[in-house]
Design a protein around this motif. Structure first.
Motif, mmCIF file in Angstrom:
data_model
loop_
_atom_site.group_PDB
_atom_site.id
_atom_site.type_symbol
_atom_site.label_atom_id
_atom_site.label_comp_id
_atom_site.label_asym_id
_atom_site.label_seq_id
_atom_site.Cartn_x
_atom_site.Cartn_y
_atom_site.Cartn_z
ATOM 1 N N GLY A 48 -13.676 -0.283 -1.963
ATOM 2 C CA GLY A 48 -12.533 -1.082 -2.395
ATOM 3 C C GLY A 48 -12.039 -0.711 -3.785
ATOM 4 O O GLY A 48 -10.870 -0.339 -3.963
ATOM 5 N N VAL A 52 -8.534 1.125 -4.954
ATOM 6 C CA VAL A 52 -7.629 0.490 -5.907
ATOM 7 C C VAL A 52 -7.283 1.456 -7.035
ATOM 8 O O VAL A 52 -6.112 1.607 -7.424
ATOM 9 C CB VAL A 52 -8.250 -0.802 -6.476
ATOM 10 C CG1 VAL A 52 -7.429 -1.319 -7.675
ATOM 11 C CG2 VAL A 52 -8.315 -1.880 -5.398
ATOM 12 N N MET A 227 -5.243 -0.582 6.916
ATOM 13 C CA MET A 227 -4.787 -0.080 5.618
ATOM 14 C C MET A 227 -3.942 1.176 5.796
ATOM 15 O O MET A 227 -2.923 1.344 5.116
ATOM 16 C CB MET A 227 -5.990 0.205 4.723
ATOM 17 C CG MET A 227 -5.615 0.687 3.325
ATOM 18 S SD MET A 227 -7.029 0.745 2.197
ATOM 19 C CE MET A 227 -8.001 2.053 2.938
ATOM 20 N N SER A 236 1.019 0.389 -0.963
ATOM 21 C CA SER A 236 -0.420 0.312 -1.225
ATOM 22 C C SER A 236 -0.907 -1.099 -1.485
ATOM 23 O O SER A 236 -2.008 -1.479 -1.062
ATOM 24 C CB SER A 236 -0.770 1.211 -2.418
ATOM 25 O OG SER A 236 -0.458 2.554 -2.157
ATOM 26 N N VAL A 237 -0.123 -1.905 -2.209
ATOM 27 C CA VAL A 237 -0.594 -3.249 -2.578
ATOM 28 C C VAL A 237 -0.841 -4.093 -1.344
ATOM 29 O O VAL A 237 -1.906 -4.720 -1.187
ATOM 30 C CB VAL A 237 0.428 -3.937 -3.509
ATOM 31 C CG1 VAL A 237 0.015 -5.380 -3.775
ATOM 32 C CG2 VAL A 237 0.548 -3.179 -4.822
ATOM 33 N N ILE A 238 0.132 -4.139 -0.440
ATOM 34 C CA ILE A 238 -0.034 -4.927 0.788
ATOM 35 C C ILE A 238 -1.149 -4.348 1.647
ATOM 36 O O ILE A 238 -1.951 -5.087 2.238
ATOM 37 C CB ILE A 238 1.294 -4.967 1.568
ATOM 38 C CG1 ILE A 238 2.328 -5.791 0.795
ATOM 39 C CG2 ILE A 238 1.084 -5.539 2.967
ATOM 40 C CD1 ILE A 238 3.688 -5.847 1.448
ATOM 41 N N LEU A 240 -3.885 -2.586 0.747
ATOM 42 C CA LEU A 240 -5.211 -2.843 0.184
ATOM 43 C C LEU A 240 -5.562 -4.326 0.253
ATOM 44 O O LEU A 240 -6.707 -4.688 0.557
ATOM 45 C CB LEU A 240 -5.265 -2.356 -1.258
ATOM 46 C CG LEU A 240 -5.196 -0.837 -1.451
ATOM 47 C CD1 LEU A 240 -5.042 -0.488 -2.921
ATOM 48 C CD2 LEU A 240 -6.435 -0.166 -0.887
ATOM 49 N N SER A 241 -4.603 -5.189 -0.016
ATOM 50 C CA SER A 241 -4.858 -6.634 0.044
ATOM 51 C C SER A 241 -5.204 -7.061 1.463
ATOM 52 O O SER A 241 -6.114 -7.873 1.681
ATOM 53 C CB SER A 241 -3.631 -7.403 -0.459
ATOM 54 O OG SER A 241 -3.316 -7.058 -1.787
ATOM 55 N N SER A 242 -4.478 -6.523 2.430
ATOM 56 C CA SER A 242 -4.737 -6.876 3.830
ATOM 57 C C SER A 242 -6.102 -6.382 4.283
ATOM 58 O O SER A 242 -6.820 -7.082 5.006
ATOM 59 C CB SER A 242 -3.646 -6.282 4.727
ATOM 60 O OG SER A 242 -2.372 -6.786 4.383
ATOM 61 N N LEU A 244 -8.760 -5.923 2.416
ATOM 62 C CA LEU A 244 -9.770 -6.794 1.813
ATOM 63 C C LEU A 244 -9.856 -8.121 2.554
ATOM 64 O O LEU A 244 -10.959 -8.630 2.825
ATOM 65 C CB LEU A 244 -9.437 -7.029 0.338
ATOM 66 C CG LEU A 244 -10.361 -7.995 -0.411
ATOM 67 C CD1 LEU A 244 -11.796 -7.493 -0.418
ATOM 68 C CD2 LEU A 244 -9.859 -8.202 -1.842
ATOM 69 N N LEU A 245 -8.716 -8.690 2.888
ATOM 70 C CA LEU A 245 -8.699 -9.960 3.610
ATOM 71 C C LEU A 245 -9.377 -9.826 4.969
ATOM 72 O O LEU A 245 -10.121 -10.719 5.391
ATOM 73 C CB LEU A 245 -7.253 -10.434 3.780
ATOM 74 C CG LEU A 245 -7.060 -11.775 4.514
ATOM 75 C CD1 LEU A 245 -7.748 -12.898 3.748
ATOM 76 C CD2 LEU A 245 -5.572 -12.073 4.683
#
Length: 265
Positions: A48, A52, A227, A236-238, A240-242, A244-245
């Motif tokens: 992770g 990032v 991802m 990338s933001v969406i 990586l966040s998805s 992780l979720l």
């Protein structure tokens, strides 16, 4: 501040942040037993932060390609775990971990020779889990002895993960998205747990942690696939966040399912 000094300062900060994640996860693993420890170990503690930091230096296409390379590497990690589990029942950490790492690098070498598609990556994961999960099942239960922490345990674990993150960030411009994606998924958390726990509590209890991690790695593979898709479409933001979720939700679901089954046993 010169560009070189700034780069070194940021790199050290990134390595320190990742090391902090591993220290926290290691303590939880040692105190909670193989089941909870496995769920913590399969969270994206190492991959992770690596992704990032890669996203901070590269565009979404780079992240998407890296994720595509990481997907079959997740299957290689399952075979690393399976190799260790079988060998750890009767062998010391050098033999068990050494052979497992050799298996991982051999499979990683094969992986990098193939031009992977998303469907191909998902297929190799499906076959791998169909093979490995049944073979791991009988090793999932072992009593976790009381652990006495030595002074070098946490620094060693932190150093292992920090070194990997430093290598990924530093080499990413040279080895490209495919190499970065593969390197980011080297199972440094598994390796550190094997290296530290095996000499102290023995092979079978350590193997139980890895055996319980199989289902967690399935969720991790799903997260990597998502991802890849989202990075191409939404950035990338969406992505990586998805991812992780998904990892957190999957592991919480496994925890809840385990508690529910325990009530009826």
């Amino acid at each position: 501040m010169s560009p070189d000094v700034a780069f070194i300062a940021v790199l050290i900060l990134r390595m320190a942040i990742t090391a902090a994640f591993v220290i926290s996860a290691s303590v939880i693993t040692e105190r909670s037993g193989p089941v909870i420890g496995a769920l913590v170990a399969t969270l994206p503690i190492s991959a992770g932060p690596s992704y990032v930091f890669l996203a901070m230096d590269h565009d979404a296409a780079f992240i998407a390609q890296g994720a595509l390379a990481s997907l079959p590497i997740n299957a290689a990690t399952m075979f690393l775990g399976l190799t260790y589990i079988f060998l750890a029942q009767r062998n010391n950490v050098v033999v068990s971990l050494g052979c497992a790492v050799i298996v991982w690098f051999a499979l990683a070498y094969i992986v990098q020779l193939i031009d992977w598609t998303l469907l191909g990556g998902l297929a190799v994961n499906a076959v791998t889990f169909a093979i490995c999960l049944p073979l791991m099942a009988r090793f999932r239960h072992a009593k976790m002895p009381l652990i006495t922490r030595r002074w070098y345990d946490i620094p060693l674990r932190a150093a292992l993960v920090a070194t990997l993150v430093g290598a990924v960030v530093t080499l990413s411009a040279t080895i490209g998205p495919t190499g970065s994606g593969m390197l980011a998924l080297y199972p440094i958390v598994f390796t550190s747990l094997m290296l530290i726990l095996h000499p102290r509590i023995g092979g079978p209890p350590t193997a139980a942690v890895i055996a319980n991690a199989g289902w967690g790695l399935m969720g991790f593979g799903i997260a990597v696939a998502v991802m890849h898709v989202l990075a191409l479409r939404h950035g990338s933001v969406i992505a990586l966040s998805s991812a992780l979720l998904i990892c957190m939700t999957w592991n919480l679901g496994l925890w809840g399912w385990g508690r529910r089954k325990a009530r009826y046993v």
